[in-house]
Design an enzyme around this catalytic site. Structure first.
Site, short mmCIF file in Angstrom:
data_model
loop_
_atom_site.label_atom_id
_atom_site.label_comp_id
_atom_site.label_asym_id
_atom_site.label_seq_id
_atom_site.Cartn_x
_atom_site.Cartn_y
_atom_site.Cartn_z
N ARG A 34 -11.25 -54.06 5.22
CA ARG A 34 -10.54 -54.18 6.50
C ARG A 34 -11.31 -53.54 7.64
NH1 ARG A 34 -5.22 -50.45 5.28
NH2 ARG A 34 -6.21 -49.10 3.76
N ASP A 35 -12.24 -52.69 7.30
CA ASP A 35 -13.06 -52.01 8.30
C ASP A 35 -14.49 -52.58 8.22
OD1 ASP A 35 -13.28 -48.97 9.74
OD2 ASP A 35 -15.13 -49.81 8.92
N ASP A 60 -8.76 -57.86 6.85
CA ASP A 60 -7.56 -57.07 6.59
C ASP A 60 -6.50 -58.02 6.03
OD1 ASP A 60 -5.10 -55.76 6.72
OD2 ASP A 60 -5.62 -54.68 8.56
N ASN A 87 -8.04 -58.28 -4.67
CA ASN A 87 -7.98 -56.93 -5.26
C ASN A 87 -7.32 -55.90 -4.35
OD1 ASN A 87 -9.22 -54.48 -6.86
ND2 ASN A 87 -9.96 -54.29 -4.74
N SER A 129 -0.57 -55.19 -11.89
CA SER A 129 -0.37 -53.89 -12.55
C SER A 129 0.67 -54.04 -13.63
CB SER A 129 0.11 -52.88 -11.51
OG SER A 129 0.67 -51.75 -12.15
N TYR A 175 6.31 -51.11 -5.15
CA TYR A 175 5.03 -51.40 -5.83
C TYR A 175 5.28 -52.32 -7.03
CZ TYR A 175 0.45 -50.84 -7.97
OH TYR A 175 -0.80 -51.09 -8.52
N GLY A 176 6.26 -51.96 -7.86
CA GLY A 176 6.58 -52.78 -9.03
C GLY A 176 7.01 -54.19 -8.63
N VAL A 177 7.83 -54.28 -7.59
CA VAL A 177 8.28 -55.60 -7.12
C VAL A 177 7.10 -56.40 -6.57
CG1 VAL A 177 9.68 -56.78 -5.36
CG2 VAL A 177 10.67 -54.91 -6.70
N SER A 178 6.21 -55.71 -5.83
CA SER A 178 5.06 -56.43 -5.25
C SER A 178 4.21 -57.08 -6.35
CB SER A 178 4.21 -55.50 -4.39
OG SER A 178 3.45 -54.59 -5.17
P1 NAP Z 1 -8.15 -47.86 -4.29
O1 NAP Z 1 -9.26 -47.09 -4.89
O2 NAP Z 1 -7.07 -47.14 -3.57
O3 NAP Z 1 -8.76 -49.01 -3.35
C1 NAP Z 1 -7.88 -49.86 -2.67
C2 NAP Z 1 -8.71 -50.86 -1.91
O4 NAP Z 1 -7.81 -51.74 -1.22
C3 NAP Z 1 -9.58 -50.20 -0.83
O5 NAP Z 1 -10.78 -50.91 -0.70
C4 NAP Z 1 -8.73 -50.38 0.42
O6 NAP Z 1 -9.47 -50.39 1.64
C5 NAP Z 1 -8.19 -51.78 0.13
N1 NAP Z 1 -7.08 -52.12 1.03
C6 NAP Z 1 -5.88 -51.52 1.18
N2 NAP Z 1 -5.16 -52.13 2.13
C7 NAP Z 1 -5.94 -53.14 2.61
C8 NAP Z 1 -5.77 -54.12 3.61
N3 NAP Z 1 -4.66 -54.19 4.35
N4 NAP Z 1 -6.77 -55.02 3.80
C9 NAP Z 1 -7.90 -54.96 3.08
N5 NAP Z 1 -8.14 -54.03 2.14
C10 NAP Z 1 -7.16 -53.13 1.91
O7 NAP Z 1 -7.38 -48.69 -5.42
P2 NAP Z 1 -7.89 -49.30 -6.82
O8 NAP Z 1 -7.41 -48.39 -7.89
O9 NAP Z 1 -9.32 -49.70 -6.75
O10 NAP Z 1 -6.95 -50.59 -6.88
C11 NAP Z 1 -7.43 -51.90 -6.72
C12 NAP Z 1 -6.35 -52.85 -7.17
O11 NAP Z 1 -6.00 -52.55 -8.55
C13 NAP Z 1 -5.04 -52.74 -6.39
O12 NAP Z 1 -4.50 -54.03 -6.19
C14 NAP Z 1 -4.14 -51.94 -7.32
O13 NAP Z 1 -2.76 -52.17 -7.09
C15 NAP Z 1 -4.60 -52.42 -8.67
N6 NAP Z 1 -4.29 -51.48 -9.76
C16 NAP Z 1 -4.85 -50.25 -9.80
C17 NAP Z 1 -4.54 -49.40 -10.86
C18 NAP Z 1 -5.15 -48.03 -10.98
O14 NAP Z 1 -4.76 -47.29 -11.92
N7 NAP Z 1 -6.08 -47.63 -10.15
C19 NAP Z 1 -3.65 -49.82 -11.85
C20 NAP Z 1 -3.09 -51.09 -11.78
C21 NAP Z 1 -3.43 -51.93 -10.73
P3 NAP Z 1 -9.67 -49.05 2.55
O15 NAP Z 1 -10.85 -48.33 1.96
O16 NAP Z 1 -9.89 -49.58 3.92
O17 NAP Z 1 -8.40 -48.24 2.42
#
Ligand code: NAP
Length: 247
Positions: A34-35, A60, A87, A129, A175-178
């Site tokens: 997004r940045d 974004d 993602n 998730s 989060y769960g609903v999403s």
């Molecule tokens: P993370 O480290 O928090 O990274 C989240 C990423 O999403 C970052 O790049 C963030 O960008 C980006 N993001 C958030 N809002 C955004 C927006 N409006 N537009 C564009 N980018 C956006 O999370 P992660 O653990 O890598 O998770 C990645 C995916 O896996 C997610 O969908 C999460 O729900 C899923 N997941 C994760 C886990 C876990 O245990 N980690 C478990 C199950 C599912 P910024 O840097 O700009 O914030």
């Protein structure tokens, strides 16, 4: 000819690792963030790896205008996409509206807007998730989401009502609903778009900023589970580590 993948939220965490593995495997990688600076910096990091071909894209997932601008730039560059990895996501530290907007409407918006750029046979991987498992919902919403006759418009209307109702009444949190709704959307889109392969993949609980340090899985393991969706011939399923966990 190299294949092209676009990864949303590709600047850190699981998304960055997915982008890194695909760049290493010879893909042209569009690192969406997004940045603008974060996108470019992440792409520059990937280009340091041997053979890494990566380009930053400002996107974004909560902004229709941002996605449309990104799509226009890709179109101007005559870029076609072989794999889209939805993602980007937020966890429980955000409002109900923001969580649903990012995790459910984000993948929907990005998919619909980038659709004309996807090649026939392209894959779409929605990162879900285990917290979105239907078993976490109350009986009425479990039945509603599992209904094979549910349409995309009806699903969207139900999710909008959840937000308007303050995120209550489904038996689990926003989060769960999403993620439950994202799994259902995946099934519906796979039916609507049979020329594509559309799946949801669960990375498990992963050590990222979101998952925290206590999570049992490495970012490499989480990304590997997600990467299954990029190459699979399956469509309409939810997968963890290559095994179908739903529907
Ligand atoms: P993370 O480290 O928090 O990274 C989240 C990423 O999403 C970052 O790049 C963030 O960008 C980006 N993001 C958030 N809002 C955004 C927006 N409006 N537009 C564009 N980018 C956006 O999370 P992660 O653990 O890598 O998770 C990645 C995916 O896996 C997610 O969908 C999460 O729900 C899923 N997941 C994760 C886990 C876990 O245990 N980690 C478990 C199950 C599912 P910024 O840097 O700009 O914030």
């Amino acid at each position: 000819m190299a294949r092209t993948v676009l990864v949303t939220g590709g600047n850190r965490g699981i998304g960055q690792q997915v982008a890194r593995v695909l760049a290493g495997a010879g893909w042209d990688v569009l690192v969406a963030a997004r940045d603008r600076q974060k996108a470019d910096a992440a792409a520059a990091r990937l280009r340091k790896d041997p053979g890494g071909r990566a380009k930053g894209v400002e996107l974004d997932v909560t902004s229709e205008a941002s996605i449309t601008t990104a799509a226009q730039k890709l179109r101007d560059g005559a870029i076609r996409i072989d794999a889209l990895v939805n993602n980007a996501g937020v966890y429980r530290d955000q409002s109900v509206a923001r969580t649903i907007d990012t995790n459910f409407f984000g993948p929907l918006r990005v998919t619909v807007t980038l659709l004309p750029l996807l090649r026939d046979g392209a894959t779409i991987t929605n990162v879900t998730s285990g917290l979105g498992a239907l078993s976490n919902l109350d009986a009425a919403h479990r039945k509603l989401l599992a209904d094979p006759a549910l349409t995309r418009d009806a699903l969207v209307a139900h999710v909008q009502r959840f937000v308007e109702g303050g995120g209550k009444g489904w038996g689990t949190d926003a989060y769960g609903v999403s993620k439950a709704a994202l799994d259902t959307l995946t099934r519906i889109l796979a039916r609507e778009l049979p020329h594509l392969r559309i799946n949801a993949t669960d990375p498990g609980w992963v050590r990222t900023d979101m998952g925290g340090r206590g999570a049992p899985r490495s970012v490499e393991q989480g990304a590997a589970s997600v990467l299954f969706g990029v190459e699979t011939k399956e469509t309409g399923g939810v997968f963890r580590d290559g095994a179908r966990i739903a529907p």
